[in-house]
Design a protein around this motif. Structure first.
Motif, PDB file in Angstrom:
ATOM      1  N   ALA A 269       0.820  -1.204   0.000  1.00 34.03           N
ATOM      2  CA  ALA A 269       0.000   0.000   0.000  1.00 34.03           C
ATOM      3  C   ALA A 269       0.859   1.260   0.000  1.00 34.03           C
ATOM      4  N   GLU A 270       0.344   2.285  -0.673  1.00 36.07           N
ATOM      5  CA  GLU A 270       1.019   3.584  -0.739  1.00 36.07           C
ATOM      6  C   GLU A 270      -0.005   4.695  -0.570  1.00 36.07           C
ATOM      7  N   PRO A 271       0.414   5.840  -0.030  1.00 43.64           N
ATOM      8  CA  PRO A 271      -0.499   6.984   0.058  1.00 43.64           C
ATOM      9  C   PRO A 271      -1.067   7.325  -1.314  1.00 43.64           C
ATOM     10  N   GLY A 272      -2.348   7.688  -1.296  1.00 42.99           N
ATOM     11  CA  GLY A 272      -3.030   8.031  -2.536  1.00 42.99           C
ATOM     12  C   GLY A 272      -3.870   6.909  -3.103  1.00 42.99           C
ATOM     13  N   GLN A 273      -3.617   5.664  -2.705  1.00 46.27           N
ATOM     14  CA  GLN A 273      -4.421   4.544  -3.200  1.00 46.27           C
ATOM     15  C   GLN A 273      -5.824   4.590  -2.590  1.00 46.27           C
TER      16      GLN A 273
END
Length: 236
Positions: free
Chosen positions: A31-35
């Protein structure tokens, strides 16, 4: 179709996954920020955006609320039987949308199962959580602590109370429900070997309607799933 998770903590505008859920999202799904994911928080389904990823916590900002199906207004009183079969019943009942489950200590519940039941409740709740996520529910059925039958019946508040009975030959579950969609329904499933005669009398005293699922004798877990499926056609 976006993946869906059930938040461990939340506020009005944010939600977070912790523990195993966070580890899975952060390490396995990377997971990454913005998803964007679908997140269930406080029983409501939201579109949500990841704002922070840590090893043990993934934080989301909650956006618009999405339409979701409500749980069935069905309280399952499930007598405790062999744990592997009982756990299968909990999983499938969750997938079918049951609202809550009370494990019941019956006269014919095997002694060693009755003694060990209290230590299994957290496992049953984890099974329900995983089944809720898998079936894309927006809630998790409440699973209570094991109760002796007498106490469970005394505390039952549902207006419609239905007992699956091997001795009943005429009244069917569908006819007992009568197509009514008003209020919660309580549904009782007995242990292996069935309810004892004094327990049947206790159900009658508390105004439970005795019903049949048909001429065949079903295992307890099979009867539970069949009864929930039939009930869902009348309650949903």
């Amino acid at each position: 179709m976006r993946r869906r998770f059930i938040a461990d903590t939340w506020t009005d505008t944010t939600a977070a996954l912790t523990g195993d859920q966070a580890v899975h999202l952060a390490r396995v799904l990377r997971a990454e920020p913005g998803q964007i994911y679908d997140i269930v928080a406080n029983g409501f389904l939201h579109r949500a955006e990841i704002t922070r990823v840590a090893a043990d916590e993934v934080v989301f900002t909650l956006h618009e609320e999405l339409e979701a199906n409500a749980a069935l207004p069905l309280h399952l009183l499930l007598a405790i039987f062999k744990f592997d079969h009982f756990e299968w019943a909990v999983e499938k009942a969750t997938e079918l949308g049951v609202g809550s489950i009370t494990p019941v200590l019956a006269r014919r519940t095997e002694k060693h199962l009755a003694q060990a039941a209290a230590k299994r409740v957290e496992r049953w709740r984890r099974i329900a959580l995983e089944a809720a996520k898998q079936s894309r529910r927006t809630d998790i059925p409440a699973i209570g602590d094991p109760f002796p039958l007498k106490l469970a019946l005394e505390q039952e508040s549902a207006a419609t109370r239905i007992l699956l009975s091997e001795t009943e030959q005429e009244v069917t579950l569908k006819s007992a429900l009568g197509g009514s969609k008003a209020g919660e329904v309580a549904l009782a499933i007995g242990p292996e070997g069935g309810w004892a005669p004094e327990e049947m009398a206790l159900f009658t005293t508390h105004q439970w309607t005795h019903v049949t699922l048909g001429p065949r004798i079903l295992r307890a877990e099979t009867a539970a799933i069949a009864a929930i499926a039939i009930s869902s056609t009348c309650l949903s």
